[in-house]
Design a protein around this motif. Structure first.
Motif, short mmCIF file in Angstrom:
data_model
loop_
_atom_site.label_atom_id
_atom_site.label_comp_id
_atom_site.label_asym_id
_atom_site.label_seq_id
_atom_site.Cartn_x
_atom_site.Cartn_y
_atom_site.Cartn_z
N VAL A 7 0.84 -1.21 0.00
CA VAL A 7 0.00 0.00 0.00
C VAL A 7 0.87 1.25 0.00
N GLU A 8 1.91 1.26 0.81
CA GLU A 8 2.81 2.42 0.85
C GLU A 8 3.53 2.61 -0.48
N ALA A 9 3.93 1.52 -1.11
CA ALA A 9 4.60 1.63 -2.41
C ALA A 9 3.66 2.19 -3.47
N ALA A 10 2.41 1.79 -3.45
CA ALA A 10 1.44 2.31 -4.42
C ALA A 10 1.25 3.80 -4.26
N HIS A 11 1.13 4.27 -3.01
CA HIS A 11 0.90 5.69 -2.76
C HIS A 11 2.15 6.53 -3.02
N SER A 12 3.31 5.89 -3.16
CA SER A 12 4.51 6.66 -3.48
C SER A 12 4.57 7.08 -4.95
N VAL A 13 3.74 6.47 -5.78
CA VAL A 13 3.68 6.85 -7.20
C VAL A 13 2.83 8.09 -7.34
N LYS A 14 3.27 9.02 -8.16
CA LYS A 14 2.65 10.35 -8.24
C LYS A 14 1.20 10.30 -8.69
N ARG A 15 0.88 9.49 -9.68
CA ARG A 15 -0.46 9.50 -10.27
C ARG A 15 -1.49 8.75 -9.44
N VAL A 16 -1.05 7.98 -8.46
CA VAL A 16 -1.99 7.23 -7.61
C VAL A 16 -2.64 8.20 -6.63
N LEU A 17 -3.97 8.11 -6.56
CA LEU A 17 -4.72 9.04 -5.71
C LEU A 17 -4.55 8.69 -4.23
N GLY A 18 -4.36 9.72 -3.42
CA GLY A 18 -4.31 9.52 -1.99
C GLY A 18 -5.67 9.66 -1.34
N SER A 19 -6.61 10.33 -2.05
CA SER A 19 -7.95 10.51 -1.49
C SER A 19 -8.75 9.21 -1.49
N ARG A 20 -8.38 8.29 -2.36
CA ARG A 20 -9.02 6.97 -2.38
C ARG A 20 -7.94 5.94 -2.01
N PRO A 21 -7.93 5.46 -0.75
CA PRO A 21 -6.82 4.62 -0.27
C PRO A 21 -6.68 3.35 -1.09
N ALA A 22 -5.43 2.98 -1.32
CA ALA A 22 -5.14 1.70 -1.95
C ALA A 22 -5.32 0.57 -0.94
N VAL A 23 -5.65 -0.62 -1.42
CA VAL A 23 -5.85 -1.77 -0.55
C VAL A 23 -5.08 -2.95 -1.13
N CYS A 24 -4.71 -3.87 -0.27
CA CYS A 24 -4.00 -5.07 -0.68
C CYS A 24 -4.60 -6.25 0.07
N HIS A 25 -4.96 -7.32 -0.66
CA HIS A 25 -5.60 -8.50 -0.07
C HIS A 25 -4.89 -9.76 -0.54
N ILE A 26 -4.96 -10.80 0.31
CA ILE A 26 -4.48 -12.11 -0.09
C ILE A 26 -5.57 -12.81 -0.89
N THR A 27 -5.17 -13.33 -2.04
CA THR A 27 -6.15 -14.00 -2.91
C THR A 27 -6.01 -15.51 -2.89
N GLY A 28 -4.92 -16.04 -2.34
CA GLY A 28 -4.79 -17.49 -2.28
C GLY A 28 -3.38 -17.91 -1.96
N PHE A 29 -3.23 -19.22 -1.69
CA PHE A 29 -1.93 -19.81 -1.43
C PHE A 29 -1.55 -20.66 -2.64
N GLY A 30 -0.58 -20.18 -3.39
CA GLY A 30 -0.18 -20.87 -4.60
C GLY A 30 0.84 -21.95 -4.33
N ASP A 31 1.29 -22.58 -5.41
CA ASP A 31 2.27 -23.65 -5.28
C ASP A 31 3.61 -23.14 -4.79
N SER A 32 3.96 -21.91 -5.23
CA SER A 32 5.29 -21.39 -4.87
C SER A 32 5.23 -20.10 -4.09
N SER A 33 4.05 -19.48 -3.96
CA SER A 33 3.99 -18.16 -3.34
C SER A 33 2.63 -17.93 -2.70
N VAL A 34 2.59 -16.91 -1.85
CA VAL A 34 1.33 -16.37 -1.34
C VAL A 34 0.90 -15.28 -2.31
#
Length: 448
Positions: A356-383
């Protein structure tokens, strides 16, 4: 038919008799002197143009930083210098003859030649306001012929001759003179309609109180009204009965129904698009594999410009019948989703916070609408995770902002020691198993 032919021949005979009379007058001694002077003016103008013209061209080429319209008018003057010299020499000769001779007839031809040459010069210079080359040439030749006949006193005779060349349809008479008048009137009306429509389009386009789609619709309606009025008034100038257009319009409607269905469908679809305001100039849309912003709404098509500079002309019917994604229909906010994964040994709470912090560090990403990050599943090699953020300028591109966020994620993960895994496979040799290796030799080539 024979009566009309006799009328035309009599008109030609009368016009020829006047020309022949003027030619016989030129054989008089005082007229021959003026003719010789006119020919001398032609020779002097040609020599002076050959002498000064190249130097004037070199001076034009040496000009730098001047506006294009100034250079254009200098070139126009360069191309008309010989005619200007001839007119000036004729006026000087006419003034000299007026001092030497008392009678006006002794300088009549010189004054006539100077007047006609001056009219030709002003016609050719004034015609430059007509941008279309064909129309400009047509205007120059038409006004030149009229000016010549006017100063020679042959306008009435030429008008009678052109009026005698006609075709009759019952009570309706269509002559060459009427056609010429209609062309002139229609051309003037079309020029006036074009000027008025361009002026109105600039003013309507600058009015921010009107929506973009209504601006385009108003301009199109105004153009159709003005050009239609110019056309019908031109027909009325010929004397054509406009009630006769009812049969013609019916035939045209029948032809449209059979042969021009797509054209009419696109025209009607364009009007619908302008009325329902589904898309407007400046909107960012995607249609199939085409993604870009709308540059122009035409009567038959919509111009869509992509990020790589390509301009697609999409028929209006496709926008009505197909599925169109309008990224900026009601607002300019666009949500973008990024998918990534991290190793199982990394803390998912920390990963989500860093993403989330990395996304908001980009200039064009809006700060008024917070970015979110969710887990979508447990893969074979990664989360597996999904990162969602918002931008408000889709016309500036989507791929570039995705790339910037990915780079920010890479830098942030590298800084905090978070790894991005890749597929790996382990081979375990069980206890008691025997691993054998065998060298395979290639078979000798036995030939054919």
């Amino acid at each position: 038919m024979e009566g009309e032919l006799e009328t035309i021949l009599s008109g030609l005979e009368e016009l020829w008799s006047m020309l022949w009379l003027n030619l016989r007058l030129l054989s008089l001694p005082n007229q021959l002197g003026q003719v010789a002077t006119i020919l001398s003016c032609v020779a002097l103008a040609w020599l002076l143009d050959r002498r000064i013209g190249p130097r004037f061209e070199d001076w034009i080429r040496s000009l730098e930083g001047r506006p294009k319209w100034q250079l254009r008018w200098l070139i126009v003057l360069r191309n008309r210098m010989a005619l200007a010299y001839f007119a000036a020499f004729c006026w000087l000769a006419s003034g000299a003859f007026s001092v030497i001779y008392t009678f006006p007839s002794r300088r009549y031809l010189l004054t006539l030649a100077a007047t006609i040459a001056t009219a030709w010069l002003f016609i050719r210079i004034a015609a430059q306001v007509v941008r279309n080359r064909f129309l400009r040439r047509l205007t120059v030749w038409g006004l030149t012929i009229y000016a010549t006949l006017y100063y020679l006193g042959l306008v009435d005779e030429a008008a009678v001759l052109l009026d005698d060349i006609s075709i009759e349809f019952g009570d309706f008479k269509l002559s060459v003179l009427a056609i010429l008048k209609a062309i002139i009137v229609t051309a003037l009306l079309v020029i006036a309609a074009r000027t008025a429509s361009h002026t109105a389009a600039r003013r309507i386009g600058a009015n921010e109180d009107i929506s973009p789609s209504m601006r385009v619709l108003t301009v199109k309606f105004l153009q159709i009204t003005l050009y239609s009025a110019a056309f019908f008034i031109g027909l009325k100038a010929v004397g054509f009965d406009l009630t006769g257009l009812a049969v013609l319009s019916g035939a045209i409607g029948l032809g449209l129904g059979f042969g021009l269905q797509k054209v009419v469908s696109n025209l009607v679809s364009g009007v619908i698009i302008l009325l329902d305001k589904s898309i407007k100039p400046g909107d960012v849309i995607s249609l199939g594999d085409t993604f870009g912003w709308i540059e122009e709404l035409g009567a038959r098509y919509v111009s869509v410009v992509t990020r790589d500079g390509k301009e697609y002309l999409i028929p209006n019917e496709d926008l009505i019948t197909g599925q169109v994604v309008n990224w900026s229909h009601t607002n300019q906010f666009v949500r973008i989703d990024l998918f990534f994964g991290t190793a199982y040994g990394d803390d998912p709470h920390l990963v989500r916070k860093i993403a989330v912090e990395a996304a908001h560090s980009v200039k064009r990403v809006l700060g008024s609408r917070p970015a979110v990050c969710h887990i979508t599943g447990f893969g074979d090699s990664s989360v597996d995770y999904i990162l969602r953020f918002w931008i408000s300028d889709p016309a500036e591109g989507l791929t570039n902002v995705r790339g910037n966020v990915y780079l920010a994620l890479w830098d942030a993960f590298k800084k905090h020691g978070i790894s991005i895994p890749f597929p790996q496979r382990e081979v375990t040799v069980l206890k008691g198993s025997e691993l054998r290796t065998e060298t395979v030799r290639p078979r000798p080539d036995t030939g054919s």
